[in-house]
Design a protein around this motif. Structure first.
Motif, PDB file in Angstrom:
ATOM      1  N   PHE A  42       1.091  -1.018  -0.110  1.00  0.00           N
ATOM      2  CA  PHE A  42       0.188  -0.176   0.467  1.00  0.00           C
ATOM      3  C   PHE A  42       0.723   1.540  -0.310  1.00  0.00           C
ATOM      4  O   PHE A  42       1.496   1.631   0.919  1.00  0.00           O
ATOM      5  N   GLY A  43       0.208   2.505  -0.586  1.00  0.00           N
ATOM      6  CA  GLY A  43       1.218   3.884  -0.262  1.00  0.00           C
ATOM      7  C   GLY A  43       0.481   4.362   0.860  1.00  0.00           C
ATOM      8  O   GLY A  43      -0.325   3.836   1.212  1.00  0.00           O
ATOM      9  N   PRO A  44       1.157   5.836   0.862  1.00  0.00           N
ATOM     10  CA  PRO A  44       0.776   5.981   1.869  1.00  0.00           C
ATOM     11  C   PRO A  44      -0.551   6.643   1.881  1.00  0.00           C
ATOM     12  O   PRO A  44      -0.863   7.103   3.122  1.00  0.00           O
ATOM     13  N   GLY A  45      -1.574   6.986   1.220  1.00  0.00           N
ATOM     14  CA  GLY A  45      -2.688   7.854   1.282  1.00  0.00           C
ATOM     15  C   GLY A  45      -2.881   9.040   0.401  1.00  0.00           C
ATOM     16  O   GLY A  45      -1.426   9.788   1.030  1.00  0.00           O
ATOM     17  N   THR A  46      -3.738   9.227   0.071  1.00  0.00           N
ATOM     18  CA  THR A  46      -4.089  10.601  -0.540  1.00  0.00           C
ATOM     19  C   THR A  46      -5.269  11.163   0.499  1.00  0.00           C
ATOM     20  O   THR A  46      -6.036  10.979   0.904  1.00  0.00           O
ATOM     21  N   ARG A  47      -5.745  11.995   1.907  1.00  0.00           N
ATOM     22  CA  ARG A  47      -6.540  12.116   1.729  1.00  0.00           C
ATOM     23  C   ARG A  47      -7.529  13.244   1.595  1.00  0.00           C
ATOM     24  O   ARG A  47      -7.054  14.456   1.210  1.00  0.00           O
ATOM     25  N   LEU A  48      -8.805  13.333   0.851  1.00  0.00           N
ATOM     26  CA  LEU A  48      -9.456  14.057   0.416  1.00  0.00           C
ATOM     27  C   LEU A  48     -10.238  14.669   0.854  1.00  0.00           C
ATOM     28  O   LEU A  48     -11.106  13.537   2.369  1.00  0.00           O
ATOM     29  N   THR A  49     -10.303  16.343   0.988  1.00  0.00           N
ATOM     30  CA  THR A  49     -11.630  16.764   1.493  1.00  0.00           C
ATOM     31  C   THR A  49     -12.166  17.134   0.567  1.00  0.00           C
ATOM     32  O   THR A  49     -12.240  17.868  -0.495  1.00  0.00           O
TER      33      THR A  49
END
Lengths: 118, 114
Positions: free
Chosen positions: A109-116
């Motif tokens: 897994f990648g570190p993620g993108t937090r979408l707001t």
């Protein structure tokens, strides 16, 4: 050690806008995935991608979502018209071989993108 | 319905102590079970992976067990460290050549205090 990378780390957008989340999978991997995690909830599968086409998608992955591998390295998730409920952490993952061929193959897994979405 | 349930939901222990996290699943047929560690705001990192024929797997201070008959797994952490503070997620892969998705549990939030 090779790793999956994602950009941006945090994306803020207005409701109704289009967003593109980007991922660079591990270079010799063949299978690619997007997952999302709404705050406080479990990680949910969105879509898997192999050989330049979607191999499986969940009920969440409706017509507002699309994925693309525009070149040999990037893997993108596009949300055409964002909704408030799309706010979540989006994780990209990649795997060398498919589960059916190697029961011990791991998705990285990648570190993620937090979408707001406002 | 394929589900993965974990307990406890959260756990607080002192540094140096051991702890055991539980996972029950209803996924059938079943291919393999994984434990992932997820630090806050980060992606999950694989700790162990076991097929249905394996009943224990170790990775340093982490030892996972699997009972495929009762559909239960546990993750034992020995001599806990402050860096073990994270969510630990049990993830099950269905046994099918037609699906590649992972089914995630809700996780156990572990906090290790000095």
């Amino acid at each position: 050690e090779p790793e999956v990378t994602q950009t941006p780390s945090h994306q803020v957008t207005q409701m109704g806008q289009e967003v593109i989340l980007r991922c660079v999978p591990i270079s010799n991997h063949l299978y690619f995935y997007w997952y999302r995690q709404i705050l406080g909830q479990k990680v949910e599968f969105l879509v898997s991608f192999y050989n330049n086409e979607i191999s499986e998608k969940s009920e969440i992955f409706d017509d507002q979502f699309s994925v693309e591998r525009p070149d040999g390295s990037n893997f993108t998730l596009k949300i055409r018209s964002t909704k408030l409920e799309d706010s979540a952490m989006y994780f990209c993952a990649s795997r060398r071989t498919q589960t059916g061929t190697s029961g011990k193959d791991t998705q990285y897994f990648g570190p993620g993108t937090r979408l707001t979405v406002l | 319905k394929n589900q993965v349930e974990q307990s406890p939901q959260s756990l607080i222990i002192l540094e140096g102590k051991n702890c055991t996290l539980q996972c029950n699943y209803t996924v059938s047929p079943f291919s393999n079970l994984r434990w992932y560690k997820q630090d806050t705001g980060r992606g999950p990192v694989s700790l162990t992976i076991m097929t249905f024929s394996e009943n224990t797997k170790s990775n340093g201070r982490y030892t996972a067990t699997l009972d495929a008959d009762t559909k239960q797994s546990s993750l034992h952490i020995t001599a806990s460290q402050l860096s073990d503070s994270a969510s630990y997620i049990c993830v099950v892969s269905p046994n099918s050549y037609n699906t590649d998705k992972l089914i995630f549990g809700t996780g156990t939030r572990l906090q290790v205090f000095p």
